[in-house]
Design a protein around this motif. Structure first.
Motif, mmCIF file in Angstrom:
data_model
loop_
_atom_site.group_PDB
_atom_site.id
_atom_site.type_symbol
_atom_site.label_atom_id
_atom_site.label_comp_id
_atom_site.label_asym_id
_atom_site.label_seq_id
_atom_site.Cartn_x
_atom_site.Cartn_y
_atom_site.Cartn_z
ATOM 1 N N GLU A 51 0.737 -1.331 0.013
ATOM 2 C CA GLU A 51 -0.076 -0.070 0.015
ATOM 3 C C GLU A 51 0.765 1.120 -0.063
ATOM 4 O OE1 GLU A 51 -3.722 -2.288 2.285
ATOM 5 O OE2 GLU A 51 -2.353 -0.949 3.448
ATOM 6 N N LEU A 52 2.242 0.928 -0.047
ATOM 7 C CA LEU A 52 3.109 2.306 -0.240
ATOM 8 C C LEU A 52 3.186 2.323 -1.673
ATOM 9 C CD1 LEU A 52 4.778 4.231 0.938
ATOM 10 C CD2 LEU A 52 6.805 2.598 0.865
ATOM 11 N N MET A 53 2.959 3.513 -2.140
ATOM 12 C CA MET A 53 2.751 3.581 -3.846
ATOM 13 C C MET A 53 3.444 4.647 -4.139
ATOM 14 S SD MET A 53 -1.379 3.145 -4.332
ATOM 15 C CE MET A 53 -1.966 1.376 -4.195
ATOM 16 N N ASP A 54 3.772 4.911 -5.633
ATOM 17 C CA ASP A 54 4.712 5.732 -6.254
ATOM 18 C C ASP A 54 3.798 7.182 -5.988
ATOM 19 O OD1 ASP A 54 6.633 4.044 -7.051
ATOM 20 O OD2 ASP A 54 5.733 3.738 -8.882
ATOM 21 N N SER A 55 2.512 7.249 -6.113
ATOM 22 C CA SER A 55 1.666 8.415 -5.931
ATOM 23 C C SER A 55 0.076 7.891 -5.811
ATOM 24 C CB SER A 55 1.868 9.211 -7.098
ATOM 25 O OG SER A 55 1.066 8.720 -8.152
ATOM 26 N N VAL A 56 -0.401 8.739 -5.127
ATOM 27 C CA VAL A 56 -1.907 8.760 -4.558
ATOM 28 C C VAL A 56 -2.679 9.931 -5.046
ATOM 29 C CG1 VAL A 56 -1.839 7.169 -2.882
ATOM 30 C CG2 VAL A 56 -1.815 9.459 -2.279
ATOM 31 N N PRO A 57 -3.774 9.859 -5.397
ATOM 32 C CA PRO A 57 -4.511 11.241 -5.680
ATOM 33 C C PRO A 57 -4.711 11.927 -4.670
ATOM 34 C CG PRO A 57 -5.969 9.092 -6.028
ATOM 35 C CD PRO A 57 -4.470 8.593 -5.592
ATOM 36 N N ARG A 58 -4.431 13.347 -5.069
ATOM 37 C CA ARG A 58 -4.345 14.346 -3.912
ATOM 38 C C ARG A 58 -5.492 15.550 -4.056
ATOM 39 N NH1 ARG A 58 0.719 17.828 -1.751
ATOM 40 N NH2 ARG A 58 -0.570 19.129 -0.206
ATOM 41 N N GLU A 59 -6.361 15.859 -3.131
ATOM 42 C CA GLU A 59 -7.033 16.987 -3.217
ATOM 43 C C GLU A 59 -6.490 18.047 -2.119
ATOM 44 O OE1 GLU A 59 -11.518 15.884 -4.232
ATOM 45 O OE2 GLU A 59 -10.884 14.490 -2.586
ATOM 46 N N VAL A 60 -6.933 19.265 -2.177
ATOM 47 C CA VAL A 60 -6.601 20.255 -1.427
ATOM 48 C C VAL A 60 -6.424 19.971 0.037
ATOM 49 C CG1 VAL A 60 -6.746 22.806 -0.863
ATOM 50 C CG2 VAL A 60 -7.179 22.028 -3.206
ATOM 51 N N HIS A 61 -7.458 19.476 0.371
ATOM 52 C CA HIS A 61 -7.752 19.441 2.062
ATOM 53 C C HIS A 61 -6.712 18.206 2.638
ATOM 54 C CE1 HIS A 61 -10.671 16.457 0.067
ATOM 55 N NE2 HIS A 61 -10.135 15.797 1.175
ATOM 56 N N ASP A 62 -6.350 17.272 1.826
ATOM 57 C CA ASP A 62 -5.378 16.086 2.037
ATOM 58 C C ASP A 62 -3.986 16.682 2.740
ATOM 59 O OD1 ASP A 62 -7.337 14.542 1.104
ATOM 60 O OD2 ASP A 62 -6.392 14.209 -1.062
ATOM 61 N N GLN A 63 -3.836 15.891 3.965
ATOM 62 C CA GLN A 63 -2.811 16.209 4.780
ATOM 63 C C GLN A 63 -1.776 14.791 4.564
ATOM 64 O OE1 GLN A 63 -2.284 18.817 6.929
ATOM 65 N NE2 GLN A 63 -3.976 19.806 5.539
ATOM 66 N N PRO A 64 -0.383 15.489 4.315
ATOM 67 C CA PRO A 64 0.606 14.186 4.436
ATOM 68 C C PRO A 64 0.776 13.658 5.906
ATOM 69 C CG PRO A 64 1.755 16.394 4.394
ATOM 70 C CD PRO A 64 -0.020 16.569 4.255
ATOM 71 N N VAL A 65 1.497 12.484 5.927
ATOM 72 C CA VAL A 65 2.155 12.217 7.119
ATOM 73 C C VAL A 65 3.697 12.157 6.966
ATOM 74 C CG1 VAL A 65 0.354 10.510 7.442
ATOM 75 C CG2 VAL A 65 2.030 9.698 6.124
ATOM 76 N N ASP A 66 4.346 12.059 8.198
ATOM 77 C CA ASP A 66 5.686 12.047 8.316
ATOM 78 C C ASP A 66 6.442 10.619 7.987
ATOM 79 O OD1 ASP A 66 5.720 14.767 9.208
ATOM 80 O OD2 ASP A 66 4.793 14.077 11.121
#
Length: 192
Positions: A166-181
């Motif tokens: 489930e660790l991927m090259d990229s995931v779809p992103r929207e403005v409200h999405d927050q990254p993790v450390d």
């Protein structure tokens, strides 16, 4: 009308949900032991005395052995409690008693501490459907953790618990999405 990104996210979540449902009990058991060891190492490495962590649903990586370890080793834990307004309350819980919360997710039984209780934690451990190589997290679509993380003035390290695939090259992103450390998988702890 849903955006193109929302549709892509929905399709990817469905695929990941199916993949999790198809894991055998043997695979899940081996992964649980490995997740537990890595979560213990992460907590120790950060010297965390107060951790925010979720109670896992049946198809999610199992957090309960880790939570039992935390309880036995004096690491206090706050658990998220979903609210209808889209925010999370937090409760300490006794580590044993659970109820079914909003959306059918397991939640602890305990005194509600309110949304700002998370500001005191040393480490946040959250669920995810997938995370990409930049730390962008794909959640399960309700936005609770995105709202919480986005509203924190000083956020401690945030790690998502996912399977290796489930660790991927990229995931779809929207403005409200927050990254993790970082992420915790059965085989490693990865910090971005």
């Amino acid at each position: 009308m849903l955006s193109q990104t929302s549709n892509v996210k929905r399709a990817l979540r469905a695929e990941l949900r199916e993949r999790r449902r198809n894991r055998t009990s043997t695979e899940r058991g081996a992964a649980t032991d490995a997740f537990t060891q890595n979560l213990m190492a992460l907590t120790t490495e950060h010297g965390a005395k107060l951790v925010a962590c979720y109670l896992s649903a049946p198809t999610e990586p199992n957090t309960r052995p880790y939570l039992n370890w935390a309880f036995a080793n004096g690491v206090r834990t706050l658990f998220p409690i979903t609210r209808e307004d889209g925010l999370l309350d937090w409760a300490q819980g006794d580590g044993q008693t659970e109820a079914v919360g909003l959306f059918g997710m397991p939640e602890p039984v305990g005194e509600l501490l309110g949304p700002i209780a998370i500001n005191d934690v040393d480490l946040i451990i959250i669920p995810a459907a997938a995370v990409d190589s930049t730390g962008m997290r794909l959640g399960w679509g309700r936005g609770y953790f995105d709202k919480t993380l986005g509203s924190m003035q000083k956020c401690p390290p945030v790690y998502a618990v996912i399977y290796d695939d489930e660790l991927m090259d990229s995931v779809p992103r929207e403005v409200h999405d927050q990254p993790v450390d970082g992420v915790v998988t059965p085989t490693r702890i990865l910090t971005f």
